[in-house]
Write an enzyme that holds these catalytic residues in place. Structure first.
Site, short mmCIF file in Angstrom:
data_model
loop_
_atom_site.label_atom_id
_atom_site.label_comp_id
_atom_site.label_asym_id
_atom_site.label_seq_id
_atom_site.Cartn_x
_atom_site.Cartn_y
_atom_site.Cartn_z
N SER A 217 50.22 97.39 69.06
CA SER A 217 49.98 98.82 69.29
C SER A 217 50.88 99.26 70.44
O SER A 217 50.80 98.73 71.55
CB SER A 217 48.50 99.14 69.49
OG SER A 217 47.99 98.48 70.60
N GLY A 219 51.27 102.36 71.85
CA GLY A 219 50.90 103.65 72.43
C GLY A 219 51.37 104.80 71.56
O GLY A 219 51.18 104.79 70.34
N GLY A 222 53.13 104.35 68.18
CA GLY A 222 52.42 103.92 66.98
C GLY A 222 52.26 102.42 66.87
O GLY A 222 52.12 101.72 67.87
N GLY A 248 42.94 101.41 71.42
CA GLY A 248 43.21 100.11 70.80
C GLY A 248 42.01 99.63 69.98
O GLY A 248 42.18 98.96 68.95
N ASP A 249 40.81 99.95 70.44
CA ASP A 249 39.61 99.54 69.70
C ASP A 249 39.53 100.30 68.38
O ASP A 249 39.06 99.78 67.37
CB ASP A 249 38.36 99.80 70.55
CG ASP A 249 38.48 99.13 71.91
OD1 ASP A 249 39.14 98.09 71.99
OD2 ASP A 249 37.93 99.67 72.89
O1 LIG Z 1 37.54 93.96 80.37
P1 LIG Z 1 37.82 93.99 78.89
O2 LIG Z 1 36.75 93.28 78.12
O3 LIG Z 1 39.19 93.52 78.55
O4 LIG Z 1 37.84 95.52 78.46
C1 LIG Z 1 36.71 96.32 78.62
C2 LIG Z 1 37.04 97.74 78.35
O5 LIG Z 1 37.87 98.28 79.38
O6 LIG Z 1 37.72 97.92 77.15
C3 LIG Z 1 37.28 99.10 76.50
C4 LIG Z 1 38.47 99.90 76.11
O7 LIG Z 1 39.26 99.17 75.23
C5 LIG Z 1 36.32 99.76 77.43
O8 LIG Z 1 35.34 100.44 76.73
C6 LIG Z 1 35.78 98.54 78.09
O9 LIG Z 1 34.88 98.62 79.02
#
Ligand SMILES: O=P(O)(O)OC[C@@]1(O)O[C@H](CO)[C@@H](O)[C@@H]1O
Length: 309
Positions: A217, A219, A222, A248-249
């Site tokens: 990914s 940004g 794309g 990203g999620d």
């Molecule tokens: O510390 P990690 O587990 O790498 O990331 C956690 C986090 O920053 O990722 C999400 C965004 O992708 C937030 O909702 C979340 O709290």
């Protein structure tokens, strides 16, 4: 159902400030709290797309309770979190209203005891037979072995369940050795993994290290996909301004839903790209603007080619 694993769940707090400056006192104009950690965000987006989802990982203490209460209110999401004696972390995203930039502060998370880790492994194995796919997402809390994802990938693959791995650093490096079906690194994670800042070369290199398919990914540029079926680039029509936390999620949710629906790669990438942009357009991590998503679906450009058989 689709199973998402968030070993380090979080209560995500978003602060909006006029302008963020070091050494200054800031008045927060708006505060929001949401259940978070990457796999929890993936689950919320999947549920909004109409896929039944089960969420597992750890939750404990007052913040863990808040995460579970909020998750319980999301239609389509089943809470299968395993209790820990520690306290679930908070993460803080500070949105600078003037520049539009977001600064992220992530706590390390609670220390997981060996018996709690064993309880999680048992719960994971129990959940696998009902899973169409698994997403392993985010950082590892203290106490969880650094090779945890590699072990979970082997267990899922032995059960015939495809796995998406979305993590960084050593857990990603070790996870690759267990040959996940898909990884979804961002440009920074790719460069850290491969030592290359050239996205095409780095994506190909990441695939050689063990992933069946890699979707990078990039940004606003794309997605770049290198898969056994071919390679593609998906580009959003225009830059969307807003809070990129959780974009990203949404890519992970778009790719996973497409995998389970057996969509061709270009359709999966179109969905993931539109979802990511629609997430940037929504003020809070793990949510997307449905109108922006539906409008963008028709306007994402995908180019590339299918591999020779
Ligand atoms: O510390 P990690 O587990 O790498 O990331 C956690 C986090 O920053 O990722 C999400 C965004 O992708 C937030 O909702 C979340 O709290």
């Amino acid at each position: 159902m689709i199973l998402t694993v968030t070993l380090n769940t979080a209560l995500d707090i978003t602060y909006r400030v006029r302008s963020l400056r070091p050494h200054a006192t800031h008045r927060v104009s708006e505060v929001t709290e949401r259940p978070g950690g990457k796999g929890v965000n993936v689950a919320r987006v999947l549920a909004a797309l109409g896929h039944p989802v089960t969420v597992t990982g750890f939750a404990g203490g007052g913040t863990g309770r808040a995460v579970r209460d909020a998750l319980g209110a999301v239609p389509g999401v089943v809470d299968a979190l395993v209790p820990t004696g520690g306290t679930t972390r908070r993460t803080v995203a500070v949105v600078d209203e003037r520049s539009g930039d977001t600064t992220q502060l992530n706590e390390p998370g609670p220390t997981i005891a060996p018996a709690e880790w064993a309880a999680f492994l048992a719960a994971f194995e129990d959940l696998l037979p009902a899973a169409a796919a698994v997403a392993l997402c985010g950082s590892l809390p203290p106490g969880v072995p650094v090779g945890a994802y590699a072990g979970l990938i082997r267990t899922a693959r032995a059960a015939g369940v495809p796995v998406l791995l979305d993590t960084s650093g050593e857990p990603l490096r070790r996870g690759l050795a267990a040959r996940p079906d898909l990884i979804k690194p961002n440009a920074e994670e790719l460069a850290e993994l491969t030592g290359s800042h050239e996205p095409t070369r780095a994506t190909q290199d990441a695939r050689r290290r063990g992933a069946h398919a890699v979707v990078a990914s990039l940004g606003a540029q794309g997605l770049l996909a290198v898969t056994p079926e071919g390679h593609w680039r998906a580009t959003p029509p225009a830059r969307v301004h807003g809070n990129p936390t959780g974009a990203g999620d949404s890519v992970a949710a778009g790719l996973l839903s497409g995998l389970v629906e057996q969509l061709p790669w270009p359709a999966r990438l179109t969905r993931a790209t539109a979802l990511a942009a629609a997430t940037v357009g929504a003020p809070v991590a793990g949510e997307f603007d449905r109108a922006v998503y539906e409008e963008l679906l028709a306007r994402v450009a995908v180019s590339g080619e299918v591999s020779a058989a």
